[in-house]
Design an enzyme around this catalytic site. Structure first.
Site, PDB file in Angstrom:
ATOM      1  N   ARG A  11       0.847  -1.184   0.000  1.00  0.00           N
ATOM      2  CA  ARG A  11       0.000   0.000   0.000  1.00  0.00           C
ATOM      3  C   ARG A  11       0.887   1.239   0.000  1.00  0.00           C
ATOM      4  O   ARG A  11       2.069   1.178   0.368  1.00  0.00           O
ATOM      5  CB  ARG A  11      -0.902   0.011   1.233  1.00  0.00           C
ATOM      6  CG  ARG A  11      -1.975  -1.052   1.217  1.00  0.00           C
ATOM      7  CD  ARG A  11      -2.658  -1.163   2.573  1.00  0.00           C
ATOM      8  NE  ARG A  11      -3.284   0.100   2.962  1.00  0.00           N
ATOM      9  CZ  ARG A  11      -3.701   0.357   4.207  1.00  0.00           C
ATOM     10  NH1 ARG A  11      -3.520  -0.532   5.168  1.00  0.00           N
ATOM     11  NH2 ARG A  11      -4.285   1.515   4.485  1.00  0.00           N
ATOM     12  N   SER A  13       0.371   4.013   1.814  1.00  0.00           N
ATOM     13  CA  SER A  13       0.334   4.798   3.044  1.00  0.00           C
ATOM     14  C   SER A  13       1.730   4.846   3.673  1.00  0.00           C
ATOM     15  O   SER A  13       2.534   3.918   3.498  1.00  0.00           O
ATOM     16  CB  SER A  13      -0.653   4.194   4.041  1.00  0.00           C
ATOM     17  OG  SER A  13      -0.131   3.001   4.612  1.00  0.00           O
ATOM     18  N   LYS A  83      -2.830  -7.830  11.064  1.00  0.00           N
ATOM     19  CA  LYS A  83      -4.185  -7.577  11.566  1.00  0.00           C
ATOM     20  C   LYS A  83      -5.160  -7.268  10.428  1.00  0.00           C
ATOM     21  O   LYS A  83      -6.378  -7.367  10.618  1.00  0.00           O
ATOM     22  CB  LYS A  83      -4.184  -6.434  12.578  1.00  0.00           C
ATOM     23  CG  LYS A  83      -3.866  -5.049  12.030  1.00  0.00           C
ATOM     24  CD  LYS A  83      -3.860  -4.010  13.139  1.00  0.00           C
ATOM     25  CE  LYS A  83      -3.536  -2.620  12.607  1.00  0.00           C
ATOM     26  NZ  LYS A  83      -4.550  -2.131  11.675  1.00  0.00           N
ATOM     27  N   ASP A  84      -4.655  -6.898   9.249  1.00  0.00           N
ATOM     28  CA  ASP A  84      -5.510  -6.595   8.102  1.00  0.00           C
ATOM     29  C   ASP A  84      -5.736  -7.795   7.195  1.00  0.00           C
ATOM     30  O   ASP A  84      -6.611  -7.768   6.329  1.00  0.00           O
ATOM     31  CB  ASP A  84      -4.907  -5.464   7.263  1.00  0.00           C
ATOM     32  CG  ASP A  84      -4.901  -4.132   7.990  1.00  0.00           C
ATOM     33  OD1 ASP A  84      -5.712  -3.962   8.914  1.00  0.00           O
ATOM     34  OD2 ASP A  84      -4.081  -3.269   7.626  1.00  0.00           O
ATOM     35  N   THR A 127     -11.915   6.309  16.890  1.00  0.00           N
ATOM     36  CA  THR A 127     -11.337   5.022  16.517  1.00  0.00           C
ATOM     37  C   THR A 127     -12.089   4.466  15.322  1.00  0.00           C
ATOM     38  O   THR A 127     -13.293   4.695  15.166  1.00  0.00           O
ATOM     39  CB  THR A 127     -11.381   4.001  17.668  1.00  0.00           C
ATOM     40  OG1 THR A 127     -10.891   2.735  17.195  1.00  0.00           O
ATOM     41  CG2 THR A 127     -12.788   3.797  18.188  1.00  0.00           C
ATOM     42  N   SER A 129     -12.079   1.179  14.796  1.00  0.00           N
ATOM     43  CA  SER A 129     -12.181  -0.245  15.113  1.00  0.00           C
ATOM     44  C   SER A 129     -13.404  -0.547  15.971  1.00  0.00           C
ATOM     45  O   SER A 129     -13.564  -0.003  17.069  1.00  0.00           O
ATOM     46  CB  SER A 129     -10.912  -0.692  15.845  1.00  0.00           C
ATOM     47  OG  SER A 129     -11.089  -1.934  16.481  1.00  0.00           O
ATOM     48  N   LEU A 130     -14.254  -1.463  15.492  1.00  0.00           N
ATOM     49  CA  LEU A 130     -15.378  -1.917  16.305  1.00  0.00           C
ATOM     50  C   LEU A 130     -14.893  -2.666  17.543  1.00  0.00           C
ATOM     51  O   LEU A 130     -15.534  -2.625  18.591  1.00  0.00           O
ATOM     52  CB  LEU A 130     -16.292  -2.828  15.481  1.00  0.00           C
ATOM     53  CG  LEU A 130     -17.116  -2.171  14.372  1.00  0.00           C
ATOM     54  CD1 LEU A 130     -17.966  -3.216  13.667  1.00  0.00           C
ATOM     55  CD2 LEU A 130     -17.998  -1.066  14.922  1.00  0.00           C
ATOM     56  N   ARG A 131     -13.778  -3.363  17.412  1.00  0.00           N
ATOM     57  CA  ARG A 131     -13.205  -4.080  18.558  1.00  0.00           C
ATOM     58  C   ARG A 131     -12.837  -3.110  19.670  1.00  0.00           C
ATOM     59  O   ARG A 131     -13.171  -3.332  20.847  1.00  0.00           O
ATOM     60  CB  ARG A 131     -11.966  -4.867  18.099  1.00  0.00           C
ATOM     61  CG  ARG A 131     -11.148  -5.489  19.236  1.00  0.00           C
ATOM     62  CD  ARG A 131      -9.832  -6.032  18.703  1.00  0.00           C
ATOM     63  NE  ARG A 131      -9.025  -5.003  18.070  1.00  0.00           N
ATOM     64  CZ  ARG A 131      -8.237  -4.151  18.732  1.00  0.00           C
ATOM     65  NH1 ARG A 131      -8.155  -4.190  20.054  1.00  0.00           N
ATOM     66  NH2 ARG A 131      -7.534  -3.251  18.064  1.00  0.00           N
ATOM     67  N   ARG A 132     -12.133  -2.022  19.317  1.00  0.00           N
ATOM     68  CA  ARG A 132     -11.771  -1.025  20.328  1.00  0.00           C
ATOM     69  C   ARG A 132     -13.016  -0.335  20.875  1.00  0.00           C
ATOM     70  O   ARG A 132     -13.131  -0.107  22.083  1.00  0.00           O
ATOM     71  CB  ARG A 132     -10.818   0.006  19.716  1.00  0.00           C
ATOM     72  CG  ARG A 132      -9.455  -0.559  19.368  1.00  0.00           C
ATOM     73  CD  ARG A 132      -8.651   0.394  18.498  1.00  0.00           C
ATOM     74  NE  ARG A 132      -7.357  -0.169  18.136  1.00  0.00           N
ATOM     75  CZ  ARG A 132      -6.658   0.188  17.074  1.00  0.00           C
ATOM     76  NH1 ARG A 132      -7.141   1.117  16.244  1.00  0.00           N
ATOM     77  NH2 ARG A 132      -5.491  -0.358  16.815  1.00  0.00           N
ATOM     78  N   ARG A 149     -11.151   7.750  10.417  1.00  0.00           N
ATOM     79  CA  ARG A 149     -10.475   7.074   9.325  1.00  0.00           C
ATOM     80  C   ARG A 149      -9.309   7.924   8.839  1.00  0.00           C
ATOM     81  O   ARG A 149      -9.147   9.064   9.211  1.00  0.00           O
ATOM     82  CB  ARG A 149     -11.444   6.818   8.164  1.00  0.00           C
ATOM     83  CG  ARG A 149     -12.577   5.832   8.427  1.00  0.00           C
ATOM     84  CD  ARG A 149     -12.090   4.395   8.486  1.00  0.00           C
ATOM     85  NE  ARG A 149     -11.217   4.057   7.368  1.00  0.00           N
ATOM     86  CZ  ARG A 149     -11.638   3.773   6.137  1.00  0.00           C
ATOM     87  NH1 ARG A 149     -12.922   3.810   5.839  1.00  0.00           N
ATOM     88  NH2 ARG A 149     -10.765   3.452   5.194  1.00  0.00           N
ATOM     89  N   GLY A 150      -8.503   7.349   7.943  1.00  0.00           N
ATOM     90  CA  GLY A 150      -7.339   8.030   7.399  1.00  0.00           C
ATOM     91  C   GLY A 150      -6.066   7.383   7.885  1.00  0.00           C
ATOM     92  O   GLY A 150      -6.073   6.515   8.756  1.00  0.00           O
ATOM     93  N   ASN A 151      -4.927   7.790   7.306  1.00  0.00           N
ATOM     94  CA  ASN A 151      -3.665   7.237   7.776  1.00  0.00           C
ATOM     95  C   ASN A 151      -3.329   7.789   9.157  1.00  0.00           C
ATOM     96  O   ASN A 151      -4.033   8.663   9.686  1.00  0.00           O
ATOM     97  CB  ASN A 151      -2.538   7.490   6.760  1.00  0.00           C
ATOM     98  CG  ASN A 151      -2.278   8.972   6.533  1.00  0.00           C
ATOM     99  OD1 ASN A 151      -2.276   9.774   7.462  1.00  0.00           O
ATOM    100  ND2 ASN A 151      -2.042   9.345   5.280  1.00  0.00           N
ATOM    101  N   THR A 154      -2.961  11.575   9.502  1.00  0.00           N
ATOM    102  CA  THR A 154      -4.242  12.270   9.350  1.00  0.00           C
ATOM    103  C   THR A 154      -5.068  12.179  10.622  1.00  0.00           C
ATOM    104  O   THR A 154      -5.689  13.153  11.058  1.00  0.00           O
ATOM    105  CB  THR A 154      -5.032  11.668   8.173  1.00  0.00           C
ATOM    106  OG1 THR A 154      -4.289  11.852   6.969  1.00  0.00           O
ATOM    107  CG2 THR A 154      -6.385  12.337   8.029  1.00  0.00           C
ATOM    108  N   ARG A 155      -5.062  11.021  11.247  1.00  0.00           N
ATOM    109  CA  ARG A 155      -5.838  10.841  12.476  1.00  0.00           C
ATOM    110  C   ARG A 155      -5.277  11.713  13.608  1.00  0.00           C
ATOM    111  O   ARG A 155      -6.039  12.336  14.353  1.00  0.00           O
ATOM    112  CB  ARG A 155      -5.835   9.371  12.887  1.00  0.00           C
ATOM    113  CG  ARG A 155      -6.484   8.459  11.855  1.00  0.00           C
ATOM    114  CD  ARG A 155      -6.550   7.032  12.342  1.00  0.00           C
ATOM    115  NE  ARG A 155      -6.767   6.106  11.235  1.00  0.00           N
ATOM    116  CZ  ARG A 155      -7.096   4.831  11.376  1.00  0.00           C
ATOM    117  NH1 ARG A 155      -7.255   4.323  12.579  1.00  0.00           N
ATOM    118  NH2 ARG A 155      -7.280   4.058  10.334  1.00  0.00           N
ATOM    119  N   CYS A 242     -18.512  -9.414   7.171  1.00  0.00           N
ATOM    120  CA  CYS A 242     -17.973  -8.088   7.451  1.00  0.00           C
ATOM    121  C   CYS A 242     -17.287  -8.041   8.805  1.00  0.00           C
ATOM    122  O   CYS A 242     -17.396  -8.947   9.625  1.00  0.00           O
ATOM    123  CB  CYS A 242     -19.091  -7.052   7.384  1.00  0.00           C
ATOM    124  SG  CYS A 242     -19.883  -6.978   5.763  1.00  0.00           S
TER     125      CYS A 242
END
Length: 314
Positions: A11, A13, A83-84, A127, A129-132, A149-151, A154-155, A242
């Site tokens: 990628r 990023s 993790k991805d 965040t 992440s749904l996990r977080r 979202r974003g790199n 950016t966050r 998903c």
């Protein structure tokens, strides 16, 4: 592989490129005469920044274009954050190696508060992440968790602009980008169990490319591989389309694995947890066994409800 060119899909990023440079350095330490060509790719997930990952198809959106480059012989290997990487890999491809894992834990970044406990009621936390989100809401239901979202840069910029009181990112990503000084609190696994494979880099290739498989297998870190194999077995048993709030974290020490896993509802109202301890060569069985336990204890209902709500995901 002397006098040959190895094409690496990655990628674009900043974090992905840093991880690729790390792997490139490892490869050149073994094969200094090898010519390496980077094949930077912008993925579908990189292009869609105004929606949460759970609504656009999950983390696999960061992977598909890189896998296509391998399948179309435009690259020889692809570099992924573990993790991805989906737990079920395209059958023509395989995971060649997993590099030694860095810090697998989550990190809190805030300009005004030193820990999650110090955040005031109603603080806005960012965040993706749904996990977080699931674990944070369970621990502090008085906080407001909103998508981010974003790199990485950016966050952090959005935090500095005052859009959030704090954000949560992966610790190792900050380390690789020389942003360790931005870390406010490394969150213990008891509070935020990491994502499967977090903190590690994986190398993917074509399953029939025997020369690449042989040479790059030397980059595999066996302890990390054993840990993540257990984590991925747990997630493989629970995975359902998903992105869903699932965490798994294994620690290998003195030939024993301690595996922890959880699954929850995105709103944090339900979290099921479990753990296993066993010998290093039983990690995969432990992962499946732990997942079966949680399925019996209510995880099946969580998955069924999420599948109904997310049936529109692409």
């Amino acid at each position: 592989m002397q006098n040959k060119t190895l094409r690496i899909a990655t990628r674009k990023s900043p974090l992905a490129l840093e991880q690729t440079k790390y792997v490139q350095k490892k490869i050149l330490s073994l094969y200094p005469d090898l010519n390496i060509k980077l094949v930077p790719i912008v993925t579908h997930g990189d292009n869609i920044l105004n929606k949460s990952l759970s609504k656009i198809g999950g983390k696999g959106l960061f992977i598909k274009e890189l896998e296509r480059a391998l399948l179309e012989n435009k690259a020889d290997i692809a570099i992924h954050s573990m993790k991805d990487l989906p737990v079920n890999i395209t059958k023509e491809l395989c995971l060649v190696s997993i590099c030694k894992r860095g810090n697998p834990l989550d990190t809190l970044i805030s300009n005004n508060y030193r820990s999650i406990n110090q955040l005031p009621k109603g603080a806005i936390i960012g965040t993706s992440s749904l996990r977080r989100q699931c674990q944070l809401i369970t621990y502090r239901p008085d906080l407001i968790v909103t998508p981010l979202r974003g790199n990485v840069e950016t966050r952090i910029a959005k935090l500095d602009q005052g859009q959030y009181d704090a954000i949560i990112l992966a610790t190792e990503g900050l380390n690789r980008l020389s942003l360790k000084h931005r870390i406010t609190q490394i969150i213990p696994a008891e509070l935020s169990l990491p994502s499967c494979g977090q903190g590690a880099i994986g190398i993917q290739s074509r399953i029939h490319d025997k020369k690449v498989l042989f040479f790059l297998s030397h980059l595999n870190h066996i302890n990390t591989f054993i840990e993540i194999n257990a984590e991925r077995a747990f997630c493989r048993k629970l995975e359902s389309g998903c992105q869903i709030p699932i965490g798994s974290y294994a620690i290998l020490k003195k030939n024993k694995i301690w595996l922890r896993g959880l699954i929850g509802s995105p709103n944090g109202k339900i979290i099921l947890r479990g753990e296993r301890i066993g010998w290093y060569d039983t990690g995969e069985k432990m992962g499946y066994s732990l997942a079966d336990e949680l399925l019996r204890n209510g995880a099946k209902n969580i998955l069924n409800n999420l599948n109904i709500k997310q049936s529109y995901c692409i």
